[in-house]
Design an enzyme around this catalytic site. Structure first.
Site, short mmCIF file in Angstrom:
data_model
loop_
_atom_site.label_atom_id
_atom_site.label_comp_id
_atom_site.label_asym_id
_atom_site.label_seq_id
_atom_site.Cartn_x
_atom_site.Cartn_y
_atom_site.Cartn_z
N THR A 1 -7.65 102.17 60.03
CA THR A 1 -6.79 102.04 58.51
C THR A 1 -7.27 100.24 58.97
O THR A 1 -6.32 99.92 57.25
CB THR A 1 -5.93 102.51 59.20
OG1 THR A 1 -5.46 102.33 59.71
CG2 THR A 1 -5.98 104.27 58.62
N GLU A 2 -7.34 99.58 59.59
CA GLU A 2 -7.17 98.29 59.55
C GLU A 2 -7.92 97.31 58.57
O GLU A 2 -7.41 96.40 58.25
CB GLU A 2 -7.09 97.85 61.19
CG GLU A 2 -6.03 97.82 62.56
CD GLU A 2 -6.02 99.67 62.62
OE1 GLU A 2 -5.58 99.65 63.23
OE2 GLU A 2 -7.04 100.13 62.67
N THR A 3 -9.29 97.88 58.58
CA THR A 3 -10.16 97.11 57.01
C THR A 3 -9.72 97.49 56.30
O THR A 3 -8.93 96.33 55.49
CB THR A 3 -11.51 97.95 57.96
OG1 THR A 3 -11.66 97.52 58.82
CG2 THR A 3 -12.31 97.50 56.73
N LEU B 1 -6.31 94.09 58.10
CA LEU B 1 -5.26 94.03 59.08
C LEU B 1 -7.23 93.51 60.19
O LEU B 1 -6.68 92.63 61.15
CB LEU B 1 -4.54 94.85 60.08
CG LEU B 1 -2.78 94.31 59.68
CD1 LEU B 1 -2.32 95.89 60.04
CD2 LEU B 1 -2.33 93.38 60.19
#
Length: 266
Positions: A141-143, A147
């Site tokens: 989920t960071e993309t 982040l």
């Protein structure tokens, strides 16, 4: 933010030389708040010091292994707090190298099910062996949250899933346990309702070997993975993505249960 600090969010037990460390915040799909991370660190250190434990199985109670970081607490901090902390994590609650800080050279097997997202995926990929229940859904989920995913990218490549990792890191798409196994990212896919049985079978096989022989392998493996992941994160660090407008908008959109209103590249 409404977190009860005296609650046991992580459970520890040991039976027949195999420790079980279980995330226990099922009503939040085991979302990792600062306190969850601190308790998990304490449980991992307990395992490291436990003379009766040779191998640990890391799992999650309820419908999911871990839905990622607690966005409401960790990603919606004020800009001043993010600057002071150097990121979304609270003091003593940095999950980036949680396992490496806490466990010297004993093997940890991740036994995951349901959803494995963001921080939960990073933690899983840091483990030495991974067993996933059939149908488990993973997401980096960071993309999409702004982040960046440098550390995840390194973990994929270290495990020999480079091309697959490139695609997942750049798209942020969901992928299944079956895809992960085919890409060489995980070790086994367990049938439904057989996850812990399968993980324990693997743990028993590891524990049957001379402990110092196993630890020599783990020590070497962790050193190389830690170095590779830290070098990747170092390349991303100067961008301080946690201070960008896009990161704030993505976190706010999650809180308000809506789509982001458009990213600006700043």
């Amino acid at each position: 933010m409404g977190e009860t600090t005296d609650r046991q969010y992580v459970e520890y037990g040991c039976h027949d030389r195999i420790a079980t460390i279980a995330l226990n915040r099922p009503e939040k799909l085991n979302a990792a708040s600062d306190e969850v991370v601190r308790q998990l660190m304490a449980a991992l250190r307990r395992f490291d010091a436990d003379p009766d434990a040779l191998v640990a199985i890391l799992c999650g109670r309820g419908r999911a292994f871990c839905s990622g970081a607690d966005v409401h607490q960790r990603q919606l901090r004020s800009r001043e707090e993010l600057e002071r902390l150097g990121g979304p994590q609270g003091h003593g609650a940095n999950a980036a190298d949680l396992l490496f800080q806490s466990v010297n050279s004993k093997p940890v097997i991740a036994a995951v099910h349901g959803h494995v997202l963001g921080l939960g995926l990073a933690l899983t990929l840091d483990c030495d062996l991974i067993v996933a229940e059939a149908g488990t859904r993973f997401q980096l989920t960071e993309t999409s949250r702004g982040l960046g995913a440098a550390r995840h990218w390194a973990q994929f490549h270290f495990r020999g899933a480079g091309a697959f990792g490139d695609e997942v890191a750049l798209t942020g798409r969901f992928f299944t346990a079956e895809e992960a196994l085919a890409a060489n990212l995980i070790n086994r896919v367990a049938p439904k309702e057989k996850l812990m049985e399968s993980a324990r079978e693997l743990a028993v096989s590891v524990a049957a070997n001379p402990p110092l022989s196993v630890r020599a392998i783990i020590r070497t493996r962790r050193w190389y993975l830690d170095r590779y992941a830290k070098e990747a994160a170092f390349q991303q660090a100067p961008m301080r993505l946690y201070l960008t407008e896009d990161f704030h908008e993505a976190a706010l959109a999650f809180k308000e249960k809506r789509k982001p209103r458009g990213f600006k590249g700043r």
